[in-house]
Design a protein around this motif. Structure first.
Motif, PDB file in Angstrom:
ATOM      1  N   ALA A 143       0.852  -1.189   0.000  1.00 56.00           N
ATOM      2  CA  ALA A 143       0.000   0.000   0.000  1.00 56.00           C
ATOM      3  C   ALA A 143       0.886   1.237   0.000  1.00 56.00           C
ATOM      4  O   ALA A 143       1.996   1.228   0.539  1.00 56.00           O
ATOM      5  CB  ALA A 143      -0.918   0.012   1.227  1.00 56.00           C
ATOM      6  N   VAL A 157      -6.451  -0.850   4.995  1.00 55.38           N
ATOM      7  CA  VAL A 157      -6.179  -0.469   3.612  1.00 55.38           C
ATOM      8  C   VAL A 157      -5.682  -1.718   2.892  1.00 55.38           C
ATOM      9  O   VAL A 157      -4.689  -2.322   3.304  1.00 55.38           O
ATOM     10  CB  VAL A 157      -5.146   0.670   3.531  1.00 55.38           C
ATOM     11  CG1 VAL A 157      -4.808   0.988   2.075  1.00 55.38           C
ATOM     12  CG2 VAL A 157      -5.670   1.916   4.241  1.00 55.38           C
ATOM     13  N   SER A 161      -3.140  -0.860  -2.538  1.00 58.81           N
ATOM     14  CA  SER A 161      -3.963   0.347  -2.649  1.00 58.81           C
ATOM     15  C   SER A 161      -3.096   1.607  -2.570  1.00 58.81           C
ATOM     16  O   SER A 161      -2.020   1.596  -1.975  1.00 58.81           O
ATOM     17  CB  SER A 161      -5.013   0.384  -1.541  1.00 58.81           C
ATOM     18  OG  SER A 161      -5.914  -0.696  -1.693  1.00 58.81           O
ATOM     19  N   VAL A 163      -3.418   5.481  -1.338  1.00 62.96           N
ATOM     20  CA  VAL A 163      -4.237   6.421  -0.569  1.00 62.96           C
ATOM     21  C   VAL A 163      -3.867   7.834  -0.999  1.00 62.96           C
ATOM     22  O   VAL A 163      -2.782   8.330  -0.679  1.00 62.96           O
ATOM     23  CB  VAL A 163      -4.020   6.236   0.947  1.00 62.96           C
ATOM     24  CG1 VAL A 163      -4.909   7.196   1.732  1.00 62.96           C
ATOM     25  CG2 VAL A 163      -4.287   4.793   1.360  1.00 62.96           C
ATOM     26  N   LEU A 167      -9.286   8.972   4.442  1.00 65.36           N
ATOM     27  CA  LEU A 167     -10.128   7.782   4.570  1.00 65.36           C
ATOM     28  C   LEU A 167     -10.858   7.826   5.909  1.00 65.36           C
ATOM     29  O   LEU A 167     -10.241   8.071   6.946  1.00 65.36           O
ATOM     30  CB  LEU A 167      -9.284   6.513   4.478  1.00 65.36           C
ATOM     31  CG  LEU A 167      -8.526   6.303   3.161  1.00 65.36           C
ATOM     32  CD1 LEU A 167      -7.689   5.034   3.225  1.00 65.36           C
ATOM     33  CD2 LEU A 167      -9.480   6.272   1.972  1.00 65.36           C
ATOM     34  N   CYS A 173     -10.706  -0.059   2.960  1.00 66.41           N
ATOM     35  CA  CYS A 173     -10.532   0.778   1.781  1.00 66.41           C
ATOM     36  C   CYS A 173      -9.580   0.084   0.817  1.00 66.41           C
ATOM     37  O   CYS A 173      -8.536  -0.425   1.229  1.00 66.41           O
ATOM     38  CB  CYS A 173      -9.967   2.137   2.175  1.00 66.41           C
ATOM     39  SG  CYS A 173     -11.021   3.017   3.359  1.00 66.41           S
ATOM     40  N   VAL A 174      -9.940   0.071  -0.458  1.00 62.91           N
ATOM     41  CA  VAL A 174      -9.103  -0.584  -1.464  1.00 62.91           C
ATOM     42  C   VAL A 174      -9.105   0.235  -2.749  1.00 62.91           C
ATOM     43  O   VAL A 174      -9.980   1.061  -2.986  1.00 62.91           O
ATOM     44  CB  VAL A 174      -9.577  -2.025  -1.768  1.00 62.91           C
ATOM     45  CG1 VAL A 174      -9.529  -2.908  -0.527  1.00 62.91           C
ATOM     46  CG2 VAL A 174     -10.973  -2.028  -2.367  1.00 62.91           C
ATOM     47  N   SER A 176      -7.039   2.116  -6.320  1.00 60.67           N
ATOM     48  CA  SER A 176      -6.153   3.214  -6.681  1.00 60.67           C
ATOM     49  C   SER A 176      -6.964   4.219  -7.502  1.00 60.67           C
ATOM     50  O   SER A 176      -7.197   3.969  -8.681  1.00 60.67           O
ATOM     51  CB  SER A 176      -4.963   2.705  -7.488  1.00 60.67           C
ATOM     52  OG  SER A 176      -4.109   3.766  -7.825  1.00 60.67           O
ATOM     53  N   ALA A 178      -7.569   4.670  -3.266  1.00 61.50           N
ATOM     54  CA  ALA A 178      -8.275   3.881  -2.251  1.00 61.50           C
ATOM     55  C   ALA A 178      -9.594   4.547  -1.883  1.00 61.50           C
ATOM     56  O   ALA A 178      -9.655   5.760  -1.676  1.00 61.50           O
ATOM     57  CB  ALA A 178      -7.402   3.729  -1.006  1.00 61.50           C
ATOM     58  N   LYS A 179     -10.650   3.714  -1.814  1.00 62.82           N
ATOM     59  CA  LYS A 179     -11.976   4.186  -1.431  1.00 62.82           C
ATOM     60  C   LYS A 179     -12.593   3.175  -0.478  1.00 62.82           C
ATOM     61  O   LYS A 179     -12.323   1.975  -0.579  1.00 62.82           O
ATOM     62  CB  LYS A 179     -12.867   4.310  -2.664  1.00 62.82           C
ATOM     63  CG  LYS A 179     -12.406   5.371  -3.636  1.00 62.82           C
ATOM     64  CD  LYS A 179     -13.296   5.422  -4.851  1.00 62.82           C
ATOM     65  CE  LYS A 179     -12.762   6.463  -5.816  1.00 62.82           C
ATOM     66  NZ  LYS A 179     -13.421   6.455  -7.099  1.00 62.82           N
TER      67      LYS A 179
END
Length: 194
Positions: A143, A157, A161, A163, A167, A173-174, A176, A178-179
């Protein structure tokens, strides 16, 4: 705001990374990272002393090798911090990490950024934006956390991913970028996972 290049760096202003003071401080951190990375995993007391010196405080943090950072003194970690193999932390601006946080292998946390204009970039000017990571956060393998973001408490995360924005707490959250894809229940109530 005027000041030394170090003051400008820490406050998020444009600064010259090749300033003599900053170069010397990065070299000190690189030397400590090198020593940590060359120390046998079973030499726990030696490793602990090197981690404490690198972070400029007594801590129960544990960092596996190899590990790399820019300065060390801008990295503030809470209780029970763990960084697995191959993590890189560019701590030009402050990075505040809460209690019980884990970094999986290959995590990158980077406060550093460079101008988009190629002339400005070639001049050596750069900037850094602080990163805040809450309590009980787990960053999956490989990440990347980009400059200026805040990650709330109890966030997971996903591996790989990136970020790029804040977040919210209690989420998985995952992606690119990340959501959030899932809300987590508190107090271990697995039946309440959304």
């Amino acid at each position: 705001m005027a000041g030394t290049e170090k003051q400008k760096m820490i406050s998020g202003e444009m600064y010259q990374a090749w300033d003599e003071e900053l170069v010397a401080e990065r070299q000190k951190a690189k030397k400590l990272c090198f020593a940590l990375n060359q120390t046998c995993p079973t030499e726990e007391d030696t490793r602990k002393a090197l981690i404490n010196e690198l972070l400029s405080k007594e801590t129960d943090a544990w960092i596996e090798s190899p590990f790399y950072c820019d300065y060390g003194y801008n990295l503030k970690v809470g209780k029970a911090f763990y960084a697995n193999h191959g993590c890189t932390i560019l701590d030009c601006a402050p990075i505040n990490i809460g209690d019980n946080c884990m970094l999986a292998p290959g995590v990158v946390i980077a406060t550093a950024g460079h101008p988009l204009d190629p002339v400005e970039r070639a001049s050596g000017e750069e900037f850094a934006k602080k990163i805040t990571i809450g309590n009980d956060v787990w960053l999956g393998a490989n990440a990347t956390v980009c400059p200026g973001v805040t990650i709330g408490d109890n966030v997971v995360v996903g591996a790989g991913s990136v970020v790029t924005k804040d977040l919210p707490a209690n989420t998985v959250c995952v992606g690119s970028p990340a959501k959030p894809v899932r809300t987590l229940a508190l107090n271990g109530d697995k039946s309440a996972l959304a």
